[in-house]
Design an enzyme around this catalytic site. Structure first.
Site, mmCIF file in Angstrom:
data_model
loop_
_atom_site.group_PDB
_atom_site.id
_atom_site.type_symbol
_atom_site.label_atom_id
_atom_site.label_comp_id
_atom_site.label_asym_id
_atom_site.label_seq_id
_atom_site.Cartn_x
_atom_site.Cartn_y
_atom_site.Cartn_z
ATOM 1 N N ASN A 207 20.120 3.422 -7.357
ATOM 2 C CA ASN A 207 20.326 2.432 -6.296
ATOM 3 C C ASN A 207 20.502 1.064 -6.929
ATOM 4 O OD1 ASN A 207 17.610 1.056 -6.430
ATOM 5 N ND2 ASN A 207 16.968 3.172 -6.024
ATOM 6 N N PRO A 302 8.385 12.717 -3.043
ATOM 7 C CA PRO A 302 7.148 12.333 -2.363
ATOM 8 C C PRO A 302 7.194 10.840 -2.029
ATOM 9 C CG PRO A 302 6.779 12.603 -4.727
ATOM 10 C CD PRO A 302 8.172 13.092 -4.447
ATOM 11 N N ASP A 303 6.606 10.451 -0.894
ATOM 12 C CA ASP A 303 6.423 9.017 -0.620
ATOM 13 C C ASP A 303 5.166 8.615 -1.387
ATOM 14 O OD1 ASP A 303 5.747 6.469 0.350
ATOM 15 O OD2 ASP A 303 6.723 6.871 2.269
ATOM 16 N N PHE A 325 6.875 -2.650 -0.161
ATOM 17 C CA PHE A 325 8.085 -3.421 0.112
ATOM 18 C C PHE A 325 8.899 -2.695 1.171
ATOM 19 C CE2 PHE A 325 9.083 -7.102 -2.619
ATOM 20 C CZ PHE A 325 7.834 -7.225 -3.194
HETATM 21 O O1 C5P Z 1 10.011 3.845 3.459
HETATM 22 P P1 C5P Z 1 10.637 2.899 2.500
HETATM 23 O O2 C5P Z 1 11.376 3.548 1.371
HETATM 24 O O3 C5P Z 1 11.434 1.798 3.130
HETATM 25 O O4 C5P Z 1 9.358 2.173 1.883
HETATM 26 C C1 C5P Z 1 9.464 1.301 0.820
HETATM 27 C C2 C5P Z 1 8.135 1.198 0.106
HETATM 28 O O5 C5P Z 1 7.623 2.495 -0.192
HETATM 29 C C3 C5P Z 1 8.280 0.513 -1.212
HETATM 30 O O6 C5P Z 1 7.080 -0.176 -1.492
HETATM 31 C C4 C5P Z 1 8.514 1.661 -2.167
HETATM 32 O O7 C5P Z 1 8.122 1.336 -3.477
HETATM 33 C C5 C5P Z 1 7.656 2.756 -1.566
HETATM 34 N N1 C5P Z 1 8.201 4.108 -1.743
HETATM 35 C C6 C5P Z 1 7.439 5.079 -2.385
HETATM 36 N N2 C5P Z 1 7.921 6.346 -2.529
HETATM 37 C C7 C5P Z 1 9.135 6.692 -2.040
HETATM 38 C C8 C5P Z 1 9.898 5.731 -1.391
HETATM 39 C C9 C5P Z 1 9.412 4.442 -1.245
HETATM 40 O O8 C5P Z 1 6.328 4.763 -2.810
HETATM 41 N N3 C5P Z 1 9.580 7.930 -2.211
#
Ligand code: C5P
Length: 401
Positions: A207, A302-303, A325
């Site tokens: 990205n 994973p988030d 963020f």
């Molecule tokens: O849900 P979104 O991608 O917009 O959220 C962004 C936040 O979540 C950022 O702080 C990013 O570092 C974190 N993030 C994460 N794991 C992911 C995607 C995003 O920790 N797979």
């Protein structure tokens, strides 16, 4: 910095005109400041101005000493808690590196046992000259700390690295060296940049994140006294000195790096643009056009932030303070609403929202953010990413306290 003694050596660059403001800010932060100046410095700033803001006589020559009045330069060197040289010209940098003692600033630099912090300021070609760089390297190797030079327009008309760091950055750096910043002793973990999810050995899904915001956040945290670890995806940036750098490529490597560290951290700032999807499997040979157009099958990553938010709650921990963020292509109210949603979805304390509509922000030096917490939404900027980082840390330091 109450009670701390800072000796400021002012040398002969145009940025010397900013030193009365620097002294004013150091004094306001509680420090006692004694100023020395070289003869060339007197071309750009007056001793009277420095005397007025510091409240002490300014020494301009080793022969200005009047030991009876208690202002001899060796005593100043002995009593200093920090020796700051700002602005530091190429000539003075060379003097310090070589150990020459042919003026007051270089003499005190040799005589003091206090930590030394220098703020170089010169024409970009002078700064980038191999000789100057070798001197800077030699000084760094001996433990001298540098702040700046910053990049921008120079008085000589050139644009590049050579501006003296701003007074606020110098004060922060002085605090950091003295272990007196608002984040003194705090452990800070910052993630920055994109992730690269491999498609085959030469291709990846990535990205547009440049990493600039995360790097600025790590650097400012260091200046405020924190012990900083920066977990960085692939970016074209130099890691700030004094910050532990952990390089990762894939989201799952980022996750492993954080899993090993987040429990020992006071603040985790997730500025990285983590890929939400990865190819289910990376081909082990380069995909070949002659084999036809491949279909990429993606799996969800994973988030990571949400996972840490969940674990923090399950383990009943108050720390780390979790800062996420939210880069959104919709601005205004929608931006803040989405950020609020993320606060609860991810179990974090602060969400920094930025509007990336039209690809703005990525790679730019200036940006605008909204700091969203349960208590409200606080816009900062537009301004450069360092200033954003400084204002963000001001707010985070308050929450930590
Ligand atoms: O849900 P979104 O991608 O917009 O959220 C962004 C936040 O979540 C950022 O702080 C990013 O570092 C974190 N993030 C994460 N794991 C992911 C995607 C995003 O920790 N797979």
């Amino acid at each position: 910095m109450r009670g701390r003694r800072i000796v400021l050596g002012v040398t002969g660059g145009i940025a010397a005109y900013k030193t009365p403001e620097l002294v004013r800010q150091l004094v306001k932060a509680g420090a006692e400041v004694r100023c020395l100046m070289t003869r060339a410095a007197a071309e750009f700033v007056t001793a009277r101005a420095l005397e007025t803001v510091s409240g002490h006589r300014v020494l301009a020559s080793v022969f200005d000493d009047s030991p009876a009045a208690g202002i001899d330069h060796i005593r100043l060197a002995d009593e200093a808690d920090l020796f700051l040289v700002a602005p530091c010209t190429a000539h003075t940098l060379a003097r310090l590196a070589l150990g020459l003692a042919d003026d007051l600033v270089s003499t005190v630099a040799l005589a003091t046992r206090a930590p030394i912090l220098v703020a170089p300021a010169m024409n970009v070609n002078m700064w980038e000259h191999a000789t100057t760089q070798a001197h800077a390297e030699a000084l760094r190797a001996r433990g001298v700390r540098f702040v700046g030079p910053a990049t921008g327009e120079l008085a000589c008309g050139w644009v590049g690295a050579g501006r003296m760091a701003e007074p606020a950055d110098l004060v922060a750096a002085a605090m950091s060296v003295l272990g007196a910043g608002p984040l003194a002793g705090r452990r800070v973990l910052v993630t920055a940049g994109p992730t690269h999810e491999p498609v085959d050995p030469v291709r990846f899904l990535g990205n547009r994140s440049s990493g600039k915001m995360g790097y600025a956040i790590a650097e400012v945290a260091r200046d405020l006294g924190a012990i900083v670890t920066l977990v960085s995806g692939p970016v074209a940036l130099v890691a700030p000195a004094g910050v532990e750098l952990v390089r990762i490529q894939m989201a799952r490597e980022l996750e492993a790096a954080l899993e090993a560290r987040w429990r020992d951290t006071d603040v985790l700032v997730m500025a990285a643009a983590v890929a939400d999807f990865r190819p289910v499997e990376a081909a082990d040979q380069k995909l070949d056009r002659r084999a036809g157009t491949p279909t990429l099958v993606l799996a969800a990553n994973p988030d990571i932030l949400a996972g840490i938010g969940r674990h923090r709650r399950e383990e009943g921990r108050a720390r780390p303070l979790l800062v996420g963020f939210a880069a959104e292509t919709r601005g205004g109210e929608a931006l803040v609403d989405r950020a609020r949603q993320k606060l609860s979805d991810k179990g974090c304390d602060v969400v920094v929202a930025n509007d990336v509509s039209g690809g703005a922000v990525f790679g730019e030096d200036e940006s605008r953010i909204v700091v969203v917490t349960a208590e409200g939404a606080d816009p900062i900027g537009p301004t450069d990413k360092r200033a954003l980082a400084r204002q963000l840390w001001q707010r985070l330091a308050l929450r930590l306290a």
